[in-house]
Design an enzyme around this catalytic site. Structure first.
Site, PDB file in Angstrom:
ATOM      1  N   HIS A  93       0.860  -1.198   0.000  1.00  0.00           N
ATOM      2  CA  HIS A  93       0.000   0.000   0.000  1.00  0.00           C
ATOM      3  C   HIS A  93       0.896   1.247   0.000  1.00  0.00           C
ATOM      4  CE1 HIS A  93      -2.878   3.043   1.197  1.00  0.00           C
ATOM      5  NE2 HIS A  93      -3.827   2.202   0.810  1.00  0.00           N
ATOM      6  N   GLU A 168      -3.935   1.734  -7.438  1.00  0.00           N
ATOM      7  CA  GLU A 168      -4.322   2.878  -6.625  1.00  0.00           C
ATOM      8  C   GLU A 168      -3.409   4.071  -6.935  1.00  0.00           C
ATOM      9  OE1 GLU A 168      -6.603   1.762  -2.855  1.00  0.00           O
ATOM     10  OE2 GLU A 168      -4.491   1.592  -2.370  1.00  0.00           O
TER      11      GLU A 168
END
Ligand code: PGA
Length: 244
Positions: A93, A168
């Protein structure tokens, strides 16, 4: 194949709030046709698992250690996470890449450890605003994919091994400014093509970054997008359930 919706609760809820939200989702997801994966923090995860949640959703962790056993003070292994109820783990992430300075080598070690322990991986990739402006999106993503998936072949991994890839764009995370769905779909198609070469299996690619009740359907309509990784919207039952 049902579309996948992943809730990334980050470090935003107390244990009590996590348990309360999980129990609301348990009730609300009974009629959902989606595959829902809820990712609480390390402390809440086993408590949610033990609280008797049904088949409505699976649980994922938000990180894991680079090994499954060892002198790694403060770390939590994939095998332990699996033992307490996790099926998935989010790796790479952007918040961990930026704040914990995780590089592709570390992320690769974590991917290998997770797959070895039998966890399914949700690998995050994406470019910064600066990289986007320099038209380096695909180059950055390819480097992240090659780094994180080095020596990872799903053909050679234990049965049931899976790597989902979440695209993302960093500039879209938590900014309230999601990417246009068509643009995300084009990048997702690119990730499928390159991911398949590395994994020896066609990966499912998800979009993440300021997903909201209005734009979720636009992303889910795209052929190359298999689902969504949701942060802010996943913290509130009603809004989250409306996209599931
Ligand atoms: P967001 O977060 O939906 O709040 O933008 C997404 C993520 O960081 O996974």
């Amino acid at each position: 194949m049902p579309k996948i919706i992943i809730a990334n609760w980050k470090m935003k809820l107390s244990v009590e709030e996590s348990l309360r939200l999980a129990s609301k989702l348990n009730v609300g997801l009974v009629k959902s046709h989606r595959q829902v994966i809820v990712c609480p923090d390390f402390v809440s995860l086993p408590l949610i698992a033990a609280s008797g949640f049904s088949d409505n959703f699976s649980l994922g962790a938000q990180d894991c250690a680079i090994k499954n056993n060892g002198a790694l003070t403060g770390e939590v292994s994939s095998s332990t996470l699996k033992e307490v109820g996790a099926t998935y783990v989010i790796l790479g992430h952007s918040e961990r890449r930026q704040l914990q300075k995780e590089d592709d080598v570390t992320i690769n070690e974590k991917v290998l450890a997770a797959l070895e322990a039998g966890l399914k991986v949700i690998l995050c990739v994406g470019e910064s605003a600066k990289e986007k402006a320099a038209k380096e999106t695909k180059k950055v993503i390819l480097k992240q994919l090659k780094g994180a998936l080095k020596n990872v072949s799903l053909k050679k991994s234990p049965k049931g091994a899976e790597v989902l890839i979440a695209y993302e764009p960093i500039w879209a995370i938590g900014s309230g400014e999601a990417m246009a769905a068509e643009g995300a779909a084009e990048i997702a198609a690119y990730i499928i093509k390159e991911g398949e070469k590395l994994l020896s299996k066609r990966p499912q690619v998800l979009y993440g970054g300021s997903v909201d009740v209005k734009n979720a359907a636009l992303f889910l309509k795209q052929k190359s997008i298999s689902g969504l990784l949701v942060g802010g919207l996943s913290l509130e039952a009603e809004g989250f359930l409306s996209i599931c």
